[in-house]
Write a protein that holds these residues in place. Structure first.
Motif, mmCIF file in Angstrom:
data_model
loop_
_atom_site.group_PDB
_atom_site.id
_atom_site.type_symbol
_atom_site.label_atom_id
_atom_site.label_comp_id
_atom_site.label_asym_id
_atom_site.label_seq_id
_atom_site.Cartn_x
_atom_site.Cartn_y
_atom_site.Cartn_z
ATOM 1 N N SER A 159 14.528 70.077 38.387
ATOM 2 C CA SER A 159 13.200 70.025 37.773
ATOM 3 C C SER A 159 12.102 70.035 38.830
ATOM 4 N N GLU A 160 12.448 69.669 40.066
ATOM 5 C CA GLU A 160 11.469 69.708 41.164
ATOM 6 C C GLU A 160 11.240 71.120 41.688
ATOM 7 N N LYS A 161 12.049 72.078 41.206
ATOM 8 C CA LYS A 161 11.940 73.485 41.607
ATOM 9 C C LYS A 161 12.050 73.652 43.129
ATOM 10 N N TRP A 162 13.125 73.061 43.693
ATOM 11 C CA TRP A 162 13.320 73.135 45.139
ATOM 12 C C TRP A 162 13.501 74.578 45.603
ATOM 13 N N ALA A 163 14.213 75.392 44.834
ATOM 14 C CA ALA A 163 14.459 76.770 45.261
ATOM 15 C C ALA A 163 13.155 77.553 45.390
ATOM 16 N N GLU A 164 12.304 77.437 44.393
ATOM 17 C CA GLU A 164 11.028 78.146 44.445
ATOM 18 C C GLU A 164 10.161 77.651 45.596
ATOM 19 N N ARG A 165 10.177 76.336 45.808
ATOM 20 C CA ARG A 165 9.376 75.768 46.905
ATOM 21 C C ARG A 165 9.910 76.228 48.256
ATOM 22 N N ALA A 166 11.246 76.294 48.376
ATOM 23 C CA ALA A 166 11.836 76.762 49.632
ATOM 24 C C ALA A 166 11.441 78.206 49.911
ATOM 25 N N ALA A 167 11.476 79.041 48.870
ATOM 26 C CA ALA A 167 11.085 80.443 49.042
ATOM 27 C C ALA A 167 9.630 80.554 49.481
ATOM 28 N N ALA A 168 8.776 79.752 48.865
ATOM 29 C CA ALA A 168 7.352 79.789 49.209
ATOM 30 C C ALA A 168 7.094 79.312 50.635
ATOM 31 N N LEU A 169 7.955 78.409 51.132
ATOM 32 C CA LEU A 169 7.799 77.857 52.483
ATOM 33 C C LEU A 169 8.472 78.715 53.550
#
Length: 242
Positions: A159-169
């Motif tokens: 629910s924290e959307k780690w995958a999307e955040r990792a991609a953005a970073l």
């Protein structure tokens, strides 16, 4: 009589099993914890203490090199199958519970994508879907493989959307999932973030580092993003199963 010899062998074995239960620790961290527990004197080194050397051999603990040159350090790592009371890791209650959690969890639909980098996250998802959920790679114990699979599922569907955040970073697949091509657990110093979670949980994610919360005591560990050599590192979905 040395300081460590004043303590029972059982106490030292119990200390090492508990301390290394969630993965490798550097010798420096291990010595600090042993001193805090009253098992090692201020001037004694753990690798020279006979009681610790004996317990290390009995538990099958391995010394692993993390890094190269003056910046490298030695870690102690206890493979889960090495602990004497574990007869068959594939049949333990823990293994069964982890397998059930992974099989019952659902990855996002393949059409799911992050707004920042849709194709990147989708490729990660497709890679994880190719992993063998029944057979572990030859050099990875089944329980450790199931923990890795569970961590991949949690990362991609959280629910924290780690995958999307990792991609953005700017994290790439090697920095997240990469591992040594033949013996991943002996080269954790060059492995990706998902191999370091080891049944714990991702607590923070930044451009160059992440914070992992360990499962047993809720302590936190900083993981620094590695710049892997693509000639030495591969993806887990390329590993040969048992």
């Amino acid at each position: 009589m040395t300081f460590a010899r004043m303590h029972s062998s059982a106490a030292i074995r119990d200390f090492l099993k508990r301390t290394l239960a969630d993965g490798a620790l550097s010798v420096g961290e291990l010595e600090a914890k042993a001193r805090a527990a009253g098992l090692l004197s201020d001037h004694q080194q753990i690798r020279h203490a006979k009681a610790f050397k004996k317990a290390k051999k009995l538990l099958g603990i391995q010394s692993l090199r993390d890094g190269f040159g003056t910046g490298g350090k030695w870690d102690w790592f206890m493979p889960r199958q090495a602990a004497p009371e574990i007869v068959s890791v594939a049949n333990t209650d823990l293994a069964t519970n982890v397998q059930r959690r992974v099989r019952n969890s659902e990855l996002p639909d393949k059409s799911f994508a992050a707004s920042e980098s849709p194709s990147v996250v989708q490729r990660w998802l497709e890679g994880v879907q190719r992993l063998d959920y029944v057979r572990s790679p030859a050099a990875v114990p089944p329980i450790r493989w199931q923990l890795f699979l569970g961590d991949c599922h949690s990362f991609l569907s959280s629910s924290e959307k780690w995958a999307e955040r990792a991609a953005a970073l700017g994290w790439n697949a090697l920095a997240l999932f990469g591992c040594h091509g033949t013996r991943p657990l002996e080269h954790l110093g060059s492995a990706g973030l998902l191999w370091a979670i080891n049944g714990g949980k991702l607590a923070e994610l930044h451009r160059e580092w992440a914070v992992i919360e360990r499962g047993n005591d809720k302590s936190r560990q900083i993981f620094h993003r590695r710049r892997q050599d693509e000639a030495m590192i591969t993806f887990p979905w390329a590993l040969s199963p048992r």
